[in-house]
Design a protein around this motif. Structure first.
Motif, PDB file in Angstrom:
ATOM      1  N   GLY A 332     -98.909 -17.510  14.306  1.00 31.25           N
ATOM      2  CA  GLY A 332     -98.941 -18.194  15.592  1.00 31.25           C
ATOM      3  C   GLY A 332     -97.607 -18.117  16.301  1.00 31.25           C
ATOM      4  O   GLY A 332     -97.550 -18.087  17.529  1.00 31.25           O
ATOM      5  N   MET A 333     -96.520 -18.070  15.525  1.00 34.29           N
ATOM      6  CA  MET A 333     -95.208 -18.014  16.158  1.00 34.29           C
ATOM      7  C   MET A 333     -94.979 -16.670  16.830  1.00 34.29           C
ATOM      8  O   MET A 333     -94.361 -16.597  17.880  1.00 34.29           O
ATOM      9  CB  MET A 333     -94.101 -18.301  15.143  1.00 34.29           C
ATOM     10  CG  MET A 333     -93.994 -19.788  14.834  1.00 34.29           C
ATOM     11  SD  MET A 333     -92.943 -20.127  13.430  1.00 34.29           S
ATOM     12  CE  MET A 333     -91.343 -19.913  14.147  1.00 34.29           C
ATOM     13  N   ILE A 335     -97.458 -14.246  17.644  1.00 35.12           N
ATOM     14  CA  ILE A 335     -98.479 -13.695  18.543  1.00 35.12           C
ATOM     15  C   ILE A 335     -99.309 -14.791  19.201  1.00 35.12           C
ATOM     16  O   ILE A 335     -99.150 -15.966  18.897  1.00 35.12           O
ATOM     17  CB  ILE A 335     -99.433 -12.718  17.816  1.00 35.12           C
ATOM     18  CG1 ILE A 335     -99.939 -13.376  16.557  1.00 35.12           C
ATOM     19  CG2 ILE A 335     -98.756 -11.404  17.553  1.00 35.12           C
ATOM     20  CD1 ILE A 335    -100.879 -12.506  15.815  1.00 35.12           C
ATOM     21  N   GLY A 373     -99.738 -22.378  17.423  1.00 34.33           N
ATOM     22  CA  GLY A 373     -98.987 -21.142  17.601  1.00 34.33           C
ATOM     23  C   GLY A 373     -98.734 -20.814  19.068  1.00 34.33           C
ATOM     24  O   GLY A 373     -97.707 -20.257  19.425  1.00 34.33           O
ATOM     25  N   SER A 376     -95.683 -22.703  20.021  1.00 30.80           N
ATOM     26  CA  SER A 376     -94.493 -22.665  19.184  1.00 30.80           C
ATOM     27  C   SER A 376     -93.742 -21.356  19.434  1.00 30.80           C
ATOM     28  O   SER A 376     -94.311 -20.290  19.339  1.00 30.80           O
ATOM     29  CB  SER A 376     -94.886 -22.804  17.709  1.00 30.80           C
ATOM     30  OG  SER A 376     -95.792 -21.786  17.360  1.00 30.80           O
ATOM     31  N   CYS A 379     -93.059 -16.582  20.456  1.00 30.49           N
ATOM     32  CA  CYS A 379     -94.147 -16.145  21.339  1.00 30.49           C
ATOM     33  C   CYS A 379     -95.009 -17.340  21.658  1.00 30.49           C
ATOM     34  O   CYS A 379     -95.883 -17.710  20.897  1.00 30.49           O
ATOM     35  CB  CYS A 379     -94.973 -15.052  20.681  1.00 30.49           C
ATOM     36  SG  CYS A 379     -96.317 -14.506  21.743  1.00 30.49           S
TER      37      CYS A 379
HETATM   38 NA    NA Z   1     -96.409 -18.738  19.169  1.00 30.58          NA
END
Ligand code: NA
Ligand code: NA
Lengths: 431, 308, 204
Positions: A332-333, A335, A373, A376, A379
């Motif tokens: 999640g960070m 993409i 994500g 966060s 990205c």
């Molecule tokens: Na993200």
């Protein structure tokens, strides 16, 4: 596995230098095919076949109806209605923002539509009434995720297709977590503002007047309030499939916007529609190259190897679940949520199968994690979009955002992981 | 030599049993020099996509259904009431049959080599919970929304039987049955019933056609093998296919038992009901099919089916 | 080197930290990065207009078609049988033209936060050019395989199952989408290369 690791580094490098997510995966897929010696000749055909799937049609339809709802002023009316309940208390406007995002979520499948529709109106209003700008922007960013958790939801459509489960059930898996999160964010909003002295609260109206306001704004918003009923009612009563519900929502929006509210002019309609088509293209392009990348990984049997690797670390269910969460968080960070849904489905599905995780519970875990994500860094499309819409620099709202995430969203991730009923109870009612 | 064999079914399906038998035998014959990279479960895409990958040479082998977009003659495989029982089915579609030759020709035109015909089962249709089960056609079927595959012939058949045929993507079928957007799904062999058990009232086992499937290889790849390799491959494939008839028949009974154990009624038509059903299907389909494949093939089929 | 970079900071009017777009924006005075290609950009504006019109018609028809399907199936119990084929036909055109349009506007989903770390416009432009070149190569390779795919479908005379329409109507969207993306990626590379060249020239 080494080839995959190198490819991953290359993909992340290209992501960091602002190559679009889709193309970065396209580059990765070609490189990976070359390094692993697997076939790439059918990559283009495969991506094309996958995105032509009938069930993906829900994406353009929900994006278009969401965009037109914003353009036709449906969201303003919703805001005024919610505002008539709690607008005149300290922190009330913040709560209005959260609740409207949640209601908007029930008619829109995308969080960016929520930011555009609600952020643009609410943040200036909050700042005018003395809210710290960082708090206001952060609140819009974190609440926009509610639009993803409360069905309909585009990442959930994509995820359900990738794991071949029912879209309707996947929708319901994140609904209770979404509602709980809305309540938590309202609470945190009031709590963060408890010592604030800059907020000017409009004087309370007499009870009779409040009721009158609710009635007036409620009447004005009635066609908008009906909408979640039409969409979700349509799906869960069997009138329409989730895909078709998007179309019904669209026609309803066109009807209300053109004939009743008369806010959708020809130019307005054309521009918003083209904008929706473009946004659809942006999302589908990511999917196209992800499906291609996933085919490369499947040909090289990465998912099963990865499952074996995770299970070799531990066969304890709790440890595996924590590892899955950690991976989803990292994913999640770097993409966005749509990419994350496909990757999670392809890489993690074999692991979840071997520990006997219910696929719909898995859908809930993925949905809540990828929602996180989206806001966060690095990205964090929703986070930047909130700043973009409200014209605030990242430094003012990154702090408050982190406070909301740490105290609200992150605990929710663990609750959803370890209390399966949160994701499974509603779908179980479907029979 | 290394080749990919992919299909969409899980380890319970006959495709998997045939594949395992084939791989084991091939390994023996080639002394391990002919390796198969096996991808069951549809991880290479849905069956139409894997078939295209085989036709174009990106994947070497698959087990597949009638992909009528590539060639409408392929719909012969779901023509109604050709075989009345398992013995007849094996005579008509089994190793050495006339139909095997017909199909081999179709596959060749598409750049594929037919390795064998794998039988699955006779087909019927499923009915969702809370719906009256139709057994007299066309009268009982009035107003029933029946999901059919998007082939013209399927739509002809279910129209003739009195249903409202609804083409719908397979991925939406379960939800649509659950919510009542459709009332049933046509073209269901027993093996494809249990996955819907939780939303079903009944399975009507009409045996309206005999579902059989195609094990194909990419032709250019197949022709490029050495004589020895091709020999191993065909020997292993032939053995696996000829064993599959007995296996399919025994699996059929097993799936029917599983359907009932899942709380779904298995309904059989009475001889009179069946005869009415059969007449409607033949009347709707045979002229349609003759238009596509020509009279010569249809005469052979009529002779085999005893429907002259 | 540092001196060089310091000089460049004064050239914000030519090249800043924000990304360069492949085609000049309509309502802005053309920058030196886009000069000299007038006819190409004029033709491009025509193409872009056509893309907008097709996208508009396709996505609106898609919505109306699907809604009509709900009505026909649920209310009059007579579903429109070609929908499983027609709806994806409209959709693939929306998808691929939408993708190409994102390339035109430099509006794809991207994850970079490079500008938060790197403040030097020339380095930024150089890195973006590297990314754009890699993108261009990738699209061209995909285009080649897409061609094979479409040519195969064409060679077997593939037609949709129910309406028996040639599959080429669907498949060409893939080719045109990739062709347009190639076109815009090439313009993107060109603009970024020129930006890099211009700043070097002025920096000295
Ligand atoms: Na993200
Ligand atoms: Na939503």
């Amino acid at each position: 596995m080494i080839a995959l690791f190198i490819v991953l580094i290359v993909v992340v490098f290209f992501l960091l230098i602002e190559v679009p997510v889709g193309f970065a995966f396209g580059i990765g897929a070609l490189l990976y095919g070359y390094m692993s010696g697997t076939d790439i000749s059918f990559h283009a055909g495969f991506g094309y076949t996958q995105i032509s799937a009938f069930s993906l049609l829900a994406i353009p339809l929900f994006i278009l109806s969401g965009t037109l709802m914003g353009a036709s002023g449906i969201s303003d009316r919703l805001l005024n209605f919610v505002n008539s309940f709690v607008g005149r208390t300290k922190g009330g406007l913040g709560a209005v923002t959260v609740i409207t995002c949640a209601i908007f979520g029930a008619i829109s499948g995308s969080a960016s539509a929520a930011i555009a529709a609600i952020g643009k109106i609410m943040v200036p209003r909050m700042i005018r009434e003395g809210y710290p700008p960082g708090h206001a922007t952060a609140l819009v960013a974190v609440s926009s995720v509610l639009a993803l958790l409360i069905p309909p939801s585009i990442p959930m459509i994509v995820f359900a297709i990738a794991i071949r489960e029912s879209v309707a059930k996947a929708f319901l898996s994140t609904m209770i977590p979404g509602i709980l999160l809305a309540i938590i964010y309202c609470g945190l909003n009031f709590w963060f503002l408890r010592n604030n002295r800059t907020i000017v609260v409009q004087p309370k109206l007499p009870a009779q007047e409040t009721v009158r306001q609710i009635a007036i704004t409620g009447k004005q918003a009635s066609l908008a309030i009906l909408m979640p009923g039409i969409i979700l009612g349509g799906i869960y009563s069997g009138i329409a499939t989730p895909t078709e519900a998007g179309a019904v929502a669209l026609v309803y929006t066109l009807f209300v916007g053109i004939l009743i509210y008369r806010t959708l002019s020809w130019g307005n309609l054309f521009n918003s529609t083209v904008e929706a088509a473009r946004l659809t293209g942006a999302i589908i392009m990511v999917l196209f190259f992800l499906f291609v990348m996933s085919r490369g990984m499947v040909l090289a049997k990465v998912p099963t190897q990865f499952a074996d690797f995770l299970l070799s670390i531990s066969d304890n269910r709790i440890v595996i679940l924590l590892l899955i969460n950690l991976l989803l968080l990292l994913m999640g960070m770097i993409i966005d949520d749509v990419s994350g849904s496909v990757l999670a489905a392809i890489i993690l599905l074999p692991v979840t199968q071997s520990i006997g995780l219910d696929p719909i519970h898995f859908a809930g875990i993925v949905g809540v994690n990828l929602g996180l994500g989206n806001i966060s860094p690095p990205c964090a499309p929703l986070l930047y979009m909130a700043g973009g819409v409200t014209k605030q620099p990242l430094s003012t709202y990154i702090g408050p955002t982190m406070k909301f995430l740490m105290l609200g969203h992150l605990p929710m991730v663990f609750l959803v992981t370890f209390i399966p009923e949160l994701s499974l109870w509603l779908p179980s009612l479907l029979g | 030599q290394q080749a990919i064999l992919g299909h969409i079914m899980d380890s319970e399906h006959i495709f998997h049993h045939v594949s395992e038998r084939f791989m084991e035998r091939l390994d023996e014959l080639s002394g391990g020099s002919f390796a198969v990279d096996y991808h069951p479960g549809g991880d290479l895409g849905d069956w139409t996509s894997i078939t295209e990958q085989v036709a174009q040479g990106a994947v070497q082998m698959t087990m597949t259904y009638n992909h009528s977009e590539l060639d409408p003659r392929w719909d012969l495989s779901v023509l109604g009431y050709v075989a009345s029982d398992w013995d007849a089915a094996q005579k008509i579609y089994g190793p050495g049959s006339v139909m095997e030759g017909v199909y081999a020709g179709i596959m060749n035109d598409l750049g594929m080599e037919l390795l064998g015909i794998i039988p699955t089962d006779f087909a019927g249709f499923i009915v969702r919970k809370g719906k009256a089960v139709p057994v007299n056609f066309p009268e009982d079927a009035a107003g029933m929304k029946m999901r059919v595959p998007g082939m013209p012939m399927a739509i002809e058949r279910y129209n003739a039987l009195g249903f409202s045929p609804v083409p719908m993507a397979f991925s939406e079928v379960h939800t649509a049955l659950q919510t009542g957007a459709i009332d049933g799904r046509a073209y269901s062999p027993p093996v494809e019933v249990p996955m819907f058990s939780d939303v079903l009232e009944a399975y009507v086992f009409t045996r309206e056609h005999f579902e059989h499937t195609f094990w194909v290889a990419n032709k250019a790849w197949f022709d490029g093998l050495t004589d020895e390799q091709r020999g191993w491959l065909t020997e292993a494939a032939d053995e696996a296919v000829s064993g599959s008839w007995e296996l399919a028949q025994s699996q059929s009974a097993k799936w029917l038992a599983e359907i009932e154990a899942g709380g779904v009624d298995v309904v059989e038509l009475t001889p009179e009901q069946q005869e009415k059903h059969r007449a409607l299907v033949i009347e709707a389909e045979y002229p349609y099919m003759e238009n596509i494949v020509g009279a010569e093939i249809m005469d052979q089929i009529r002779a085999a089916a005893g429907t002259n | 080197m540092t001196k060089d970079l310091l000089h460049i900071d004064s050239l914000d009017d030519v090249i800043g930290t924000s990304p360069i777009r492949p085609v000049p924006e309509h309502d802005r005075p053309p920058s030196p990065i886009h000069s000299g290609l007038g006819p190409v950009y004029a033709a491009e504006r025509g193409i872009a207009w056509l893309m907008r019109v097709i996208m508009f018609l396709a996505i609106i028809s898609l919505g109306l078609l699907m809604a009509a399907q709900v009505f026909m199936r649920y209310v009059i119990s007579a579903p429109f049988l070609g929908i499983e084929e027609l709806a994806p036909l409209l959709a693939v055109w929306v998808y691929f033209l939408g993708m190409a349009y994102c390339s035109r506007e430099r509006d794809h989903i991207e994850g970079g936060m490079m500008t938060l770390v790197i403040k030097n416009p020339r380095l930024l432009t150089a890195l973006r050019l590297l990314g754009s070149v890699a993108t261009l190569i990738t699209i061209v390779i995909f285009m080649r395989f897409a061609w094979d795919f479409v040519a195969f479908n064409y060679s077997v005379g593939r037609r949709s199952t129910y309406m028996r329409l040639p599959k080429v109507l669907w498949d060409v969207s893939l080719l045109i989408g990739l062709a347009l993306m190639t076109f815009y990626a090439a313009l993107q590379c060109l603009a970024e290369a020129r930006a890099l060249f211009i700043t070097r020239g002025r920096g000295k």
